[in-house]
Design a protein around this motif. Structure first.
Motif, PDB file in Angstrom:
ATOM      1  N   SER A   1       3.686   0.141   3.845  1.00 23.60           N
ATOM      2  CA  SER A   1       3.833  -0.508   2.336  1.00 23.60           C
ATOM      3  C   SER A   1       2.186  -0.268   1.824  1.00 23.60           C
ATOM      4  O   SER A   1       1.392  -0.539   2.445  1.00 23.60           O
ATOM      5  CB  SER A   1       4.070  -1.792   2.390  1.00 23.60           C
ATOM      6  OG  SER A   1       5.101  -2.444   2.810  1.00 23.60           O
TER       7      SER A   1
ATOM      8  N   LYS B   1       0.275   0.534  -1.934  1.00 23.41           N
ATOM      9  CA  LYS B   1       0.466   0.415  -3.531  1.00 23.41           C
ATOM     10  C   LYS B   1       1.527  -0.056  -4.252  1.00 23.41           C
ATOM     11  O   LYS B   1       2.193   0.596  -4.981  1.00 23.41           O
ATOM     12  CB  LYS B   1       0.157   2.069  -4.085  1.00 23.41           C
ATOM     13  CG  LYS B   1      -1.349   2.518  -3.639  1.00 23.41           C
ATOM     14  CD  LYS B   1      -1.421   3.995  -4.151  1.00 23.41           C
ATOM     15  CE  LYS B   1      -2.675   4.635  -3.783  1.00 23.41           C
ATOM     16  NZ  LYS B   1      -2.733   5.956  -4.155  1.00 23.41           N
ATOM     17  N   LYS B   2       1.945  -1.283  -3.404  1.00 23.22           N
ATOM     18  CA  LYS B   2       3.220  -1.893  -4.030  1.00 23.22           C
ATOM     19  C   LYS B   2       4.538  -0.971  -3.692  1.00 23.22           C
ATOM     20  O   LYS B   2       5.630  -1.425  -4.335  1.00 23.22           O
ATOM     21  CB  LYS B   2       3.180  -2.371  -5.411  1.00 23.22           C
ATOM     22  CG  LYS B   2       1.940  -3.307  -5.540  1.00 23.22           C
ATOM     23  CD  LYS B   2       2.028  -3.850  -6.968  1.00 23.22           C
ATOM     24  CE  LYS B   2       0.729  -4.835  -6.919  1.00 23.22           C
ATOM     25  NZ  LYS B   2       0.740  -5.117  -8.544  1.00 23.22           N
ATOM     26  N   ARG B   3       4.306  -0.155  -2.873  1.00 25.47           N
ATOM     27  CA  ARG B   3       5.678   0.668  -2.601  1.00 25.47           C
ATOM     28  C   ARG B   3       5.904   0.841  -1.062  1.00 25.47           C
ATOM     29  O   ARG B   3       5.024   0.757  -0.646  1.00 25.47           O
ATOM     30  CB  ARG B   3       5.423   2.124  -2.971  1.00 25.47           C
ATOM     31  CG  ARG B   3       5.477   2.274  -4.784  1.00 25.47           C
ATOM     32  CD  ARG B   3       5.794   3.397  -5.197  1.00 25.47           C
ATOM     33  NE  ARG B   3       7.320   3.844  -5.002  1.00 25.47           N
ATOM     34  CZ  ARG B   3       7.813   4.928  -5.196  1.00 25.47           C
ATOM     35  NH1 ARG B   3       7.073   5.988  -5.988  1.00 25.47           N
ATOM     36  NH2 ARG B   3       8.719   5.207  -4.969  1.00 25.47           N
ATOM     37  N   THR B   4       6.960   0.847  -0.699  1.00 22.01           N
ATOM     38  CA  THR B   4       7.317   0.741   0.759  1.00 22.01           C
ATOM     39  C   THR B   4       8.079   2.117   1.180  1.00 22.01           C
ATOM     40  O   THR B   4       8.881   2.702   0.382  1.00 22.01           O
ATOM     41  CB  THR B   4       8.278  -0.178   1.214  1.00 22.01           C
ATOM     42  OG1 THR B   4       7.563  -1.430   0.881  1.00 22.01           O
ATOM     43  CG2 THR B   4       8.556  -0.304   2.519  1.00 22.01           C
ATOM     44  N   TYR B   5       7.647   2.886   2.282  1.00 23.61           N
ATOM     45  CA  TYR B   5       8.001   3.952   2.774  1.00 23.61           C
ATOM     46  C   TYR B   5       8.507   3.689   4.385  1.00 23.61           C
ATOM     47  O   TYR B   5       7.696   3.372   5.017  1.00 23.61           O
ATOM     48  CB  TYR B   5       7.061   5.332   2.653  1.00 23.61           C
ATOM     49  CG  TYR B   5       6.167   5.504   1.446  1.00 23.61           C
ATOM     50  CD1 TYR B   5       6.989   6.168   0.326  1.00 23.61           C
ATOM     51  CD2 TYR B   5       5.128   4.569   0.990  1.00 23.61           C
ATOM     52  CE1 TYR B   5       6.340   6.214  -0.898  1.00 23.61           C
ATOM     53  CE2 TYR B   5       4.548   4.710  -0.310  1.00 23.61           C
ATOM     54  CZ  TYR B   5       5.041   5.414  -1.359  1.00 23.61           C
ATOM     55  OH  TYR B   5       4.379   5.716  -2.516  1.00 23.61           O
TER      56      TYR B   5
ATOM     57  N   TYR C   1      -2.667  -2.268   2.187  1.00 20.00           N
ATOM     58  CA  TYR C   1      -1.483  -1.401   2.778  1.00 20.00           C
ATOM     59  C   TYR C   1      -1.013  -2.444   4.010  1.00 20.00           C
ATOM     60  O   TYR C   1      -1.769  -3.268   4.693  1.00 20.00           O
ATOM     61  CB  TYR C   1      -2.163  -0.095   3.241  1.00 20.00           C
ATOM     62  CG  TYR C   1      -3.131  -0.400   4.657  1.00 20.00           C
ATOM     63  CD1 TYR C   1      -2.788  -0.595   6.062  1.00 20.00           C
ATOM     64  CD2 TYR C   1      -4.517  -0.331   4.377  1.00 20.00           C
ATOM     65  CE1 TYR C   1      -3.816  -0.608   6.830  1.00 20.00           C
ATOM     66  CE2 TYR C   1      -5.772  -0.554   5.236  1.00 20.00           C
ATOM     67  CZ  TYR C   1      -5.356  -0.727   6.558  1.00 20.00           C
ATOM     68  OH  TYR C   1      -6.090  -0.759   7.599  1.00 20.00           O
TER      69      TYR C   1
ATOM     70  N   GLU D   1      -7.121  -0.270  -3.610  1.00 18.00           N
ATOM     71  CA  GLU D   1      -5.778   0.053  -3.345  1.00 18.00           C
ATOM     72  C   GLU D   1      -5.598   0.554  -1.819  1.00 18.00           C
ATOM     73  O   GLU D   1      -4.488  -0.047  -1.222  1.00 18.00           O
ATOM     74  CB  GLU D   1      -5.476   1.488  -3.959  1.00 18.00           C
ATOM     75  CG  GLU D   1      -5.183   1.483  -5.600  1.00 18.00           C
ATOM     76  CD  GLU D   1      -4.891   2.796  -6.162  1.00 18.00           C
ATOM     77  OE1 GLU D   1      -4.294   2.812  -7.143  1.00 18.00           O
ATOM     78  OE2 GLU D   1      -4.990   3.863  -5.557  1.00 18.00           O
TER      79      GLU D   1
ATOM     80  N   LYS E   1       6.246  10.212   0.461  1.00 15.08           N
ATOM     81  CA  LYS E   1       7.315  10.319  -0.328  1.00 15.08           C
ATOM     82  C   LYS E   1       8.574  11.133   0.434  1.00 15.08           C
ATOM     83  O   LYS E   1       9.643  10.738   0.341  1.00 15.08           O
ATOM     84  CB  LYS E   1       7.348  11.022  -1.373  1.00 15.08           C
ATOM     85  CG  LYS E   1       6.736  10.152  -2.569  1.00 15.08           C
ATOM     86  CD  LYS E   1       6.465  10.970  -3.820  1.00 15.08           C
ATOM     87  CE  LYS E   1       5.622  10.012  -4.787  1.00 15.08           C
ATOM     88  NZ  LYS E   1       5.227  10.529  -6.107  1.00 15.08           N
TER      89      LYS E   1
END
Length: 147
Positions: free
Chosen positions: A109, A111-115, A28, A24, A84
């Motif tokens: 980015s 774990k397949k999420r973008t912040y 990134y 994981e 988050k």
């Protein structure tokens, strides 16, 4: 006999967890952008590659392979971030609103999420992401100094 089974089970679970978390962390992307009239900087860090763009059209770029120590520090800094809560960070100054500083943003980015952070003054990021931004910009300086 039962103790050996427990130890073996623990080892299997521990090793699988370690491999999973390492996988994981290898996935990134950190992107830092700073934009003002006539100036544009873009820094992208992905796995072991660091790319620095210093023109508005991003056609030219310098890159380097990140050293293991730098990568370990990046992972450490990423682990300490309130991902988050990034969209809700408060910038410490607002000079960018009156062209007093370049407008900057940090996007991560993982774990397949973008912040993504809100905009802030280049050189004065919110306290929560300051260490990561400064570390990435220091790597960028080392790329520029090699030229």
């Amino acid at each position: 006999m039962m103790a050996k089974i427990e130890v073996a089970l623990f080892m299997v679970l521990f090793l699988n967890f370690s491999l999973f978390s390492q996988e994981e962390l290898d996935d990134y992307v950190i992107e830092y952008r700073a934009i003002a009239r006539g100036m544009s900087r873009r820094v992208v860090v992905k796995h072991k590659i660091f790319v620095y763009h210093a023109t508005r059209n991003h056609k030219t770029a310098d890159s380097l392979e990140i050293k293991n120590e730098q990568r370990a520090k990046l992972v450490e800094l990423l682990e300490g971030l309130p991902l988050k809560g990034m969209p809700y960070l408060k910038p410490p100054s607002d000079k960018r609103l009156a062209d007093g500083a370049p407008h900057a943003k940090l996007k991560i980015s993982l774990k397949k999420r973008t912040y993504e952070s809100p905009g802030f003054d280049h050189g004065n990021p919110p306290e929560e992401i300051k260490d990561l931004v400064e570390f990435v910009l220091n790597i960028a300086e080392s790329v520029v100094q090699k030229e």
